[in-house]
Design an enzyme around this catalytic site. Structure first.
Site, PDB file in Angstrom:
ATOM      1  N   TYR A 290      55.224  69.543  45.574  1.00 47.91           N
ATOM      2  CA  TYR A 290      56.075  69.603  46.767  1.00 47.91           C
ATOM      3  C   TYR A 290      55.822  70.876  47.567  1.00 47.91           C
ATOM      4  O   TYR A 290      56.076  71.984  47.088  1.00 47.91           O
ATOM      5  CB  TYR A 290      57.561  69.532  46.402  1.00 47.91           C
ATOM      6  CG  TYR A 290      57.964  68.295  45.634  1.00 47.91           C
ATOM      7  CD1 TYR A 290      57.338  67.068  45.851  1.00 47.91           C
ATOM      8  CD2 TYR A 290      58.981  68.348  44.683  1.00 47.91           C
ATOM      9  CE1 TYR A 290      57.714  65.936  45.136  1.00 47.91           C
ATOM     10  CE2 TYR A 290      59.364  67.220  43.967  1.00 47.91           C
ATOM     11  CZ  TYR A 290      58.729  66.019  44.194  1.00 47.91           C
ATOM     12  OH  TYR A 290      59.110  64.912  43.487  1.00 47.91           O
TER      13      TYR A 290
ATOM     14  N   HIS B 215      53.770  63.484  36.717  1.00 49.06           N
ATOM     15  CA  HIS B 215      54.147  63.125  38.088  1.00 49.06           C
ATOM     16  C   HIS B 215      53.306  61.972  38.654  1.00 49.06           C
ATOM     17  O   HIS B 215      52.105  62.113  38.829  1.00 49.06           O
ATOM     18  CB  HIS B 215      53.997  64.378  38.968  1.00 49.06           C
ATOM     19  CG  HIS B 215      54.663  64.275  40.296  1.00 49.06           C
ATOM     20  ND1 HIS B 215      54.712  65.333  41.180  1.00 49.06           N
ATOM     21  CD2 HIS B 215      55.320  63.257  40.903  1.00 49.06           C
ATOM     22  CE1 HIS B 215      55.374  64.962  42.271  1.00 49.06           C
ATOM     23  NE2 HIS B 215      55.746  63.699  42.126  1.00 49.06           N
TER      24      HIS B 215
END
Length: 316
Positions: free
Chosen positions: A56, A121
């Site tokens: 992110y 992820h």
């Protein structure tokens, strides 16, 4: 704020979880001061779960969240932090070497000695067999060092979870994070919950607004949903607005209704967003949900119910 148990971990998560991807300026710039105020408000209103990833904002989310948590000064044992590994700005790498290095980098950015949960992820973009045979064993070694307490896997297609969980020793994966599969327009995660409960795996559901579909302003241009699904959601949003209701609040409340889901994870980058999300939960707890409008919205979305979109998936 209601606290819910997370599988067999012994952790109790606030039913509203703080998604920290916006702190990485993913959706527009966020100053350190704004981030600190937002995290402070989250604590004040009872949120105890914070989720981030090195992906992110190209590591920025972890840095800003770490800085904000330090500035707010709440004792470390009073909140739960989850970060991820395997997905980076540079691409995907689920090798044992990379994920082992990844946690040290994340801990440095977060200014912490350990994270509560480390998740692989978006595993559908890697090799699921590598996740099973290499990544998860590497994370188990990290667990032994005390750098992480629990192990999770995340992704969009629900079949990745059963594929992995059927092939790893029971108890080696503690939690799954699913997104866009438990909201007014898509409840397919519900079908998987008995299986997950049977394995003692905790459930986190993210993106109750389906990445912007269930908002008045609508989804971003890049949204992968079909034109039909996008149009139906916009019709539903306009219908709510005409009635003086907000579809996002209704969507949040709908997702919160399922007590088998430990937390509904939603991205936040302002004090106001924290207040709005917590208010949705508070009103729901007091029995204040607009059942009629919800039923009408469900009727509008019925033709597109459980429609999803493709995401990369490789078995080997």
């Amino acid at each position: 704020m209601e606290l819910r148990p997370l599988g067999n971990t012994g952790l109790k998560l606030s039913c509203v979880g703080f998604g920290a991807s916006p702190l990485g300026s993913v959706f527009g710039p966020v100053s350190d001061e704004e981030a600190i105020d937002t995290v402070r408000e989250a604590f004040k209103l009872g949120i105890n779960f914070f989720d981030t990833s090195p992906y992110y904002g190209g590591t920025l989310s972890e840095k800003v969240l770490g800085k904000a948590l330090k500035a707010v000064g709440v004792p470390r044992n009073e909140y739960i932090v989850s970060t991820k590994c395997g997905r980076y700005k540079e691409g995907f790498d689920f090798s044992a070497e990379r994920v082992t290095r990844s946690i040290d980098e994340s801990l440095e950015r977060l200014q912490m000695e350990y994270v509560d949960i480390l998740q692989c992820h978006d595993i559908e973009f890697g090799s699921l067999d590598q996740i099973i045979n290499e990544t998860i064993p590497a994370l188990q070694k990290l667990k032994e060092t005390g750098k992480i307490r629990f192990i999770g896997i995340t992704g969009l297609p629900l079949e990745i979870f059963t594929y992995v969980l059927d092939r790893v020793p029971l108890g080696s994966v503690d939690v799954i994070l699913s997104y866009c599969h438990y909201g007014i327009n898509d409840t397919t995660l519900a079908d998987l919950i008995p299986y997950l409960k049977n394995k003692g795996v905790g459930v986190i559901s993210a993106s109750p607004l389906s990445m912007g579909l269930l908002t008045e302003s609508g989804p971003p241009e890049w949204h992968p949903a079909s034109a039909e699904l996008q149009a139906a959601c916009q019709t539903a949003a306009a219908f709510c607005k005409k009635k003086g209701k907000n579809i996002s609040k209704l969507a949040m409340q709908y997702s919160l209704c399922n007590k088998d889901i430990s937390t509904i994870l939603v991205g936040m980058k302002s004090v106001e967003q924290v207040q709005v999300n917590v208010a949705a939960a508070t009103e729901l707890a007091q029995g204040q949900i607009d059942e009629q409008t919800l039923a009408e919205v469900e009727e509008i979305l019925k033709p597109v119910k459980n429609q999803t979109w493709p995401s990369g998936i490789q078995k080997s």
